[in-house]
Design a protein around this motif. Structure first.
Motif, PDB file in Angstrom:
ATOM      1  N   HIS A  64       0.858  -1.284   0.176  1.00 17.58           N
ATOM      2  CA  HIS A  64       0.172   0.053  -0.185  1.00 17.58           C
ATOM      3  C   HIS A  64       0.851   1.269  -0.088  1.00 17.58           C
ATOM      4  O   HIS A  64       1.886   1.138   0.030  1.00 17.58           O
ATOM      5  CB  HIS A  64      -0.969  -0.096   1.141  1.00 17.58           C
ATOM      6  CG  HIS A  64      -1.774  -1.106   1.303  1.00 17.58           C
ATOM      7  ND1 HIS A  64      -1.301  -2.250   2.189  1.00 17.58           N
ATOM      8  CD2 HIS A  64      -3.177  -1.658   0.847  1.00 17.58           C
ATOM      9  CE1 HIS A  64      -2.475  -3.104   2.234  1.00 17.58           C
ATOM     10  NE2 HIS A  64      -3.431  -2.839   1.301  1.00 17.58           N
ATOM     11  N   THR A  65       0.400   2.455  -0.260  1.00 18.32           N
ATOM     12  CA  THR A  65       0.975   3.685   0.163  1.00 18.32           C
ATOM     13  C   THR A  65       0.708   4.210   1.405  1.00 18.32           C
ATOM     14  O   THR A  65      -0.385   4.002   2.048  1.00 18.32           O
ATOM     15  CB  THR A  65       0.821   4.599  -1.177  1.00 18.32           C
ATOM     16  OG1 THR A  65      -0.652   4.808  -1.153  1.00 18.32           O
ATOM     17  CG2 THR A  65       1.050   4.183  -2.511  1.00 18.32           C
ATOM     18  N   GLY A  66       1.325   5.394   1.816  1.00 23.32           N
ATOM     19  CA  GLY A  66       0.871   6.355   3.125  1.00 23.32           C
ATOM     20  C   GLY A  66       1.003   5.364   4.389  1.00 23.32           C
ATOM     21  O   GLY A  66       0.486   5.884   5.213  1.00 23.32           O
ATOM     22  N   ASP A  67       1.776   4.497   4.430  1.00 26.52           N
ATOM     23  CA  ASP A  67       2.086   3.744   5.878  1.00 26.52           C
ATOM     24  C   ASP A  67       3.099   4.608   6.811  1.00 26.52           C
ATOM     25  O   ASP A  67       2.616   4.600   7.789  1.00 26.52           O
ATOM     26  CB  ASP A  67       2.707   2.380   5.675  1.00 26.52           C
ATOM     27  CG  ASP A  67       1.673   1.225   5.041  1.00 26.52           C
ATOM     28  OD1 ASP A  67       0.723   0.986   5.670  1.00 26.52           O
ATOM     29  OD2 ASP A  67       2.109   0.902   3.970  1.00 26.52           O
ATOM     30  N   GLU A  68       4.233   5.162   6.055  1.00 24.98           N
ATOM     31  CA  GLU A  68       5.187   5.943   6.839  1.00 24.98           C
ATOM     32  C   GLU A  68       5.672   4.843   7.803  1.00 24.98           C
ATOM     33  O   GLU A  68       5.667   4.920   9.062  1.00 24.98           O
ATOM     34  CB  GLU A  68       4.553   7.361   7.597  1.00 24.98           C
ATOM     35  CG  GLU A  68       5.925   7.891   7.927  1.00 24.98           C
ATOM     36  CD  GLU A  68       5.752   9.371   8.219  1.00 24.98           C
ATOM     37  OE1 GLU A  68       6.865   9.926   8.860  1.00 24.98           O
ATOM     38  OE2 GLU A  68       4.958  10.150   7.429  1.00 24.98           O
ATOM     39  N   LEU A  69       6.690   4.008   7.354  1.00 22.86           N
ATOM     40  CA  LEU A  69       7.485   3.183   8.033  1.00 22.86           C
ATOM     41  C   LEU A  69       8.383   4.170   9.212  1.00 22.86           C
ATOM     42  O   LEU A  69       8.891   5.018   8.753  1.00 22.86           O
ATOM     43  CB  LEU A  69       8.235   2.155   7.273  1.00 22.86           C
ATOM     44  CG  LEU A  69       7.476   1.260   6.377  1.00 22.86           C
ATOM     45  CD1 LEU A  69       8.391   0.376   5.912  1.00 22.86           C
ATOM     46  CD2 LEU A  69       6.384   0.515   7.200  1.00 22.86           C
ATOM     47  N   HIS A  70       8.434   3.403  10.442  1.00 25.35           N
ATOM     48  CA  HIS A  70       8.903   4.222  11.373  1.00 25.35           C
ATOM     49  C   HIS A  70      10.144   3.355  12.102  1.00 25.35           C
ATOM     50  O   HIS A  70      11.172   3.150  11.926  1.00 25.35           O
ATOM     51  CB  HIS A  70       8.223   5.045  12.163  1.00 25.35           C
ATOM     52  CG  HIS A  70       8.479   5.884  12.968  1.00 25.35           C
ATOM     53  ND1 HIS A  70       9.122   7.268  12.515  1.00 25.35           N
ATOM     54  CD2 HIS A  70       8.759   6.283  14.480  1.00 25.35           C
ATOM     55  CE1 HIS A  70       9.226   8.127  13.420  1.00 25.35           C
ATOM     56  NE2 HIS A  70       9.174   7.540  14.738  1.00 25.35           N
ATOM     57  N   HIS A  71       9.482   2.890  13.223  1.00 26.04           N
ATOM     58  CA  HIS A  71      10.253   1.932  14.070  1.00 26.04           C
ATOM     59  C   HIS A  71       9.845   0.218  13.609  1.00 26.04           C
ATOM     60  O   HIS A  71       8.714   0.266  13.226  1.00 26.04           O
ATOM     61  CB  HIS A  71      10.147   2.188  15.575  1.00 26.04           C
ATOM     62  CG  HIS A  71      10.847   3.390  16.142  1.00 26.04           C
ATOM     63  ND1 HIS A  71      11.238   3.527  17.253  1.00 26.04           N
ATOM     64  CD2 HIS A  71      11.342   4.375  15.338  1.00 26.04           C
ATOM     65  CE1 HIS A  71      11.670   4.814  17.567  1.00 26.04           C
ATOM     66  NE2 HIS A  71      11.806   5.236  16.450  1.00 26.04           N
ATOM     67  N   PHE A  72      10.542  -0.678  13.739  1.00 23.70           N
ATOM     68  CA  PHE A  72      10.227  -1.979  13.691  1.00 23.70           C
ATOM     69  C   PHE A  72      11.232  -3.111  14.412  1.00 23.70           C
ATOM     70  O   PHE A  72      12.264  -2.296  15.196  1.00 23.70           O
ATOM     71  CB  PHE A  72      10.211  -2.319  12.217  1.00 23.70           C
ATOM     72  CG  PHE A  72      11.609  -2.189  11.434  1.00 23.70           C
ATOM     73  CD1 PHE A  72      12.219  -3.513  11.275  1.00 23.70           C
ATOM     74  CD2 PHE A  72      12.272  -0.969  11.298  1.00 23.70           C
ATOM     75  CE1 PHE A  72      13.542  -3.273  10.561  1.00 23.70           C
ATOM     76  CE2 PHE A  72      13.474  -1.040  10.744  1.00 23.70           C
ATOM     77  CZ  PHE A  72      13.990  -2.340  10.141  1.00 23.70           C
ATOM     78  N   PRO A  98       5.425  -1.854  11.757  1.00 21.88           N
ATOM     79  CA  PRO A  98       4.046  -1.052  11.720  1.00 21.88           C
ATOM     80  C   PRO A  98       4.285   0.199  10.696  1.00 21.88           C
ATOM     81  O   PRO A  98       5.582   0.685  10.511  1.00 21.88           O
ATOM     82  CB  PRO A  98       4.181  -0.636  13.266  1.00 21.88           C
ATOM     83  CG  PRO A  98       5.331  -1.174  14.021  1.00 21.88           C
ATOM     84  CD  PRO A  98       6.388  -1.529  12.919  1.00 21.88           C
ATOM     85  N   GLY A  99       3.404   0.446  10.323  1.00 26.29           N
ATOM     86  CA  GLY A  99       2.990   1.750   9.582  1.00 26.29           C
ATOM     87  C   GLY A  99       2.660   2.833  10.604  1.00 26.29           C
ATOM     88  O   GLY A  99       1.385   2.712  11.087  1.00 26.29           O
ATOM     89  N   LEU A 100       3.347   3.915  10.926  1.00 25.30           N
ATOM     90  CA  LEU A 100       2.915   4.682  11.867  1.00 25.30           C
ATOM     91  C   LEU A 100       1.675   5.622  11.524  1.00 25.30           C
ATOM     92  O   LEU A 100       0.922   5.940  12.459  1.00 25.30           O
ATOM     93  CB  LEU A 100       4.076   5.578  12.213  1.00 25.30           C
ATOM     94  CG  LEU A 100       4.027   6.764  13.473  1.00 25.30           C
ATOM     95  CD1 LEU A 100       3.399   5.928  14.720  1.00 25.30           C
ATOM     96  CD2 LEU A 100       5.211   7.491  13.517  1.00 25.30           C
ATOM     97  N   ARG A 101       1.238   5.971  10.208  1.00 25.16           N
ATOM     98  CA  ARG A 101       0.566   6.591   9.955  1.00 25.16           C
ATOM     99  C   ARG A 101      -0.673   5.853   9.342  1.00 25.16           C
ATOM    100  O   ARG A 101      -2.037   6.210   9.718  1.00 25.16           O
ATOM    101  CB  ARG A 101       0.678   7.558   8.770  1.00 25.16           C
ATOM    102  CG  ARG A 101       1.676   8.663   9.099  1.00 25.16           C
ATOM    103  CD  ARG A 101       1.813   9.711   7.851  1.00 25.16           C
ATOM    104  NE  ARG A 101       2.571  10.720   8.342  1.00 25.16           N
ATOM    105  CZ  ARG A 101       2.130  12.101   8.777  1.00 25.16           C
ATOM    106  NH1 ARG A 101       0.906  12.367   8.981  1.00 25.16           N
ATOM    107  NH2 ARG A 101       2.780  13.026   9.463  1.00 25.16           N
TER     108      ARG A 101
END
Length: 470
Positions: A64-72, A98-101
């Protein structure tokens, strides 16, 4: 397939973990700020004997788009060897991303080819909301009895309370909310624990509306962001104590407990003081002569004067660059603490053998809001961003830093663009020091226009594992 012997990357003690073989690969979360392209898990070659050393050697797009990966983080680690809830037959194999957004959680299998992680499961936002009551998943830690996942928002992105969800070790299904009694806790960010002492610690940032469109000046100057630590009974999942740092100390974020499981102290980085724009690092520890907890400020880092014309709009009235401590990391032997000053573009190394009296032992500058310090591998390229996410190898000899904080916050502090780069620093002696590796500096188009955030090292790193044996 069931493993009949423990994963060889699991170690019962931090001392044994520090003898582990060097990592050959690093996994990096990369995201598209515009949300027009999918985010990705990027794989870097970290083997200095490889012809691809320092280069991107694997790439897996999200669906998908718009996940904004951050921490994992990893699905399992050395805590699986703890005698209280042993799971010795799990493998450090899956990345929980996780996708933060978007509030989706992605599960990537790093086998059979570690250079090509395969997406095997997506936990949709409604499952996290329905089963745990949370959204905006942030930090992942592998516990002895499951996978723990912090979240900043309430169900459907509501403004809290944030907290912790637990995922099943095997199916990755959301089991539910961790907290049985949260007491006064409302804001959430990081969490960690002292497993042998049944203690969990949490920190505070802000709710989705406070962070997703950038830092809100009125909230910052109004001292409305987080400024406390919370201590919990890990066994009963109940809140025990709130310790306020003082509301001028805004945003205590990353938590780094001692790896030695006999110790009950740890460090937390505070982004900014609204009184003088300084940053700080605090030590949590047992109260002297008591059973409660106390927090002591042990490091202060002052703001640096600057011409307002060189500053972004948010900082022009102050005429200074704040250090903005946005990440810290503690070496596995509990000897060195690394402190990222994303605003001034500095990574600091402190000897914390005496945790109450840190001693500065190393410093490297890259980027910075005003300085834009170049890397030795590209001395003619001014760098935007600064050392932000920091990860340390298990033997403590290699330190990896990436330069993006969070999309909307990048844009505020680096309005001309933050770019994308990741650097490796070497620790040359047992007494510390930091030296940039001129051979390891992936940047720019190597990341295909995406920004880079957290790094995880193959086989584990200094912030992946917790141990139950000294």
């Amino acid at each position: 397939m069931t493993r009949w012997t423990p994963d060889p990357t699991f170690y019962p003690s931090p001392g044994q973990a520090a003898t582990a073989p060097p990592e050959k690969l690093a996994y990096v979360a990369a995201f598209d700020r515009s949300a027009r392209r999918p985010d990705a898990i990027v794989v870097l070659d970290t083997d200095p004997d490889s012809p691809d050393y320092g280069r991107v050697v694997g790439w897996t797009d999200l669906p998908h788009t718009g996940d904004e990966l951050h921490h994992f983080g990893w699905n399992a680690c050395s805590s699986a060897l703890c005698p209280t809830a042993p799971h010795p037959h799990v493998e450090r194999r899956y990345l929980i991303v996780p996708g933060l957004r978007s509030s989706r959680v992605h599960v990537f299998d790093t086998q059979p080819d570690p250079r090509r992680p395969r997406l095997t499961k997506v936990i949709e936002a409604d499952e996290l909301a329905d089963r745990a009551g949370y959204s905006r998943p942030h930090t992942v830690h592998c516990g002895p009895d499951g996978i723990y996942l912090s979240a900043l928002g309430g169900a459907d992105g509501r403004d809290g309370p944030g907290g912790i969800a637990v995922l099943d070790h095997t199916t990755f299904d959301v089991r539910g909310r961790w907290e049985a009694d949260r007491g006064p806790q409302h804001l959430a960010y990081d969490f960690w624990w002292h497993l042998n002492h049944d203690v969990l610690v949490t920190s505070e940032w802000g709710t989705p509306s406070m962070i997703e469109d950038g830092i809100v000046g009125e909230l910052l100057l109004g001292r409305r962001y987080g400024h406390a630590l919370h201590f919990w009974d890990l066994a009963t999942r109940r809140h025990v104590q709130r310790v306020d740092l003082g509301d001028q100390y805004q945003m205590p974020l990353e938590l780094r407990p001692a790896h030695d499981p006999t110790r009950t102290y740890g460090f937390v980085g505070v982004v900014v003081s609204v009184e003088d724009l300084s940053a700080s690092v605090w030590l949590w520890h047992r109260e002297v002569g008591g059973d409660g907890w106390a927090v002591t400020r042990v490091i202060d880092i002052p703001a640096e004067p600057a011409d307002p014309a060189d500053l972004p709009d948010l900082l022009k009235p102050f005429g200074a660059v704040p250090p903005l401590v946005t990440d810290i990391d503690l070496s596995v032997d509990d000897r060195f603490l690394y402190v990222s000053c994303w605003g001034t573009g500095e990574l600091r190394q402190y000897d914390v053998s005496d945790p109450f009296h840190p001693v500065l032992t190393g410093s490297v500058r890259l980027g910075g809001i005003v300085a834009r310090t170049a890397h030795p591998a590209a001395p003619d390229e001014p760098l935007a961003g600064g050392p932000q996410m920091v990860e340390v190898s298990r033997d403590g000899r290699r330190v990896y830093v990436s330069n993006s904080l969070y999309g909307a916050w990048d844009d505020q502090f680096y309005p001309d663009g933050v770019g994308a780069w990741l650097a490796k620093l070497d620790v040359p002696t047992d007494d510390g020091g930091l030296v940039p590796d001129p051979r390891f500096f992936p940047r720019g188009e190597e990341f295909r226009g995406l920004r880079v955030h957290q790094t995880r090292l193959q086989g584990g790193d200094a912030s992946s594992d917790s141990y139950c044996f000294p």
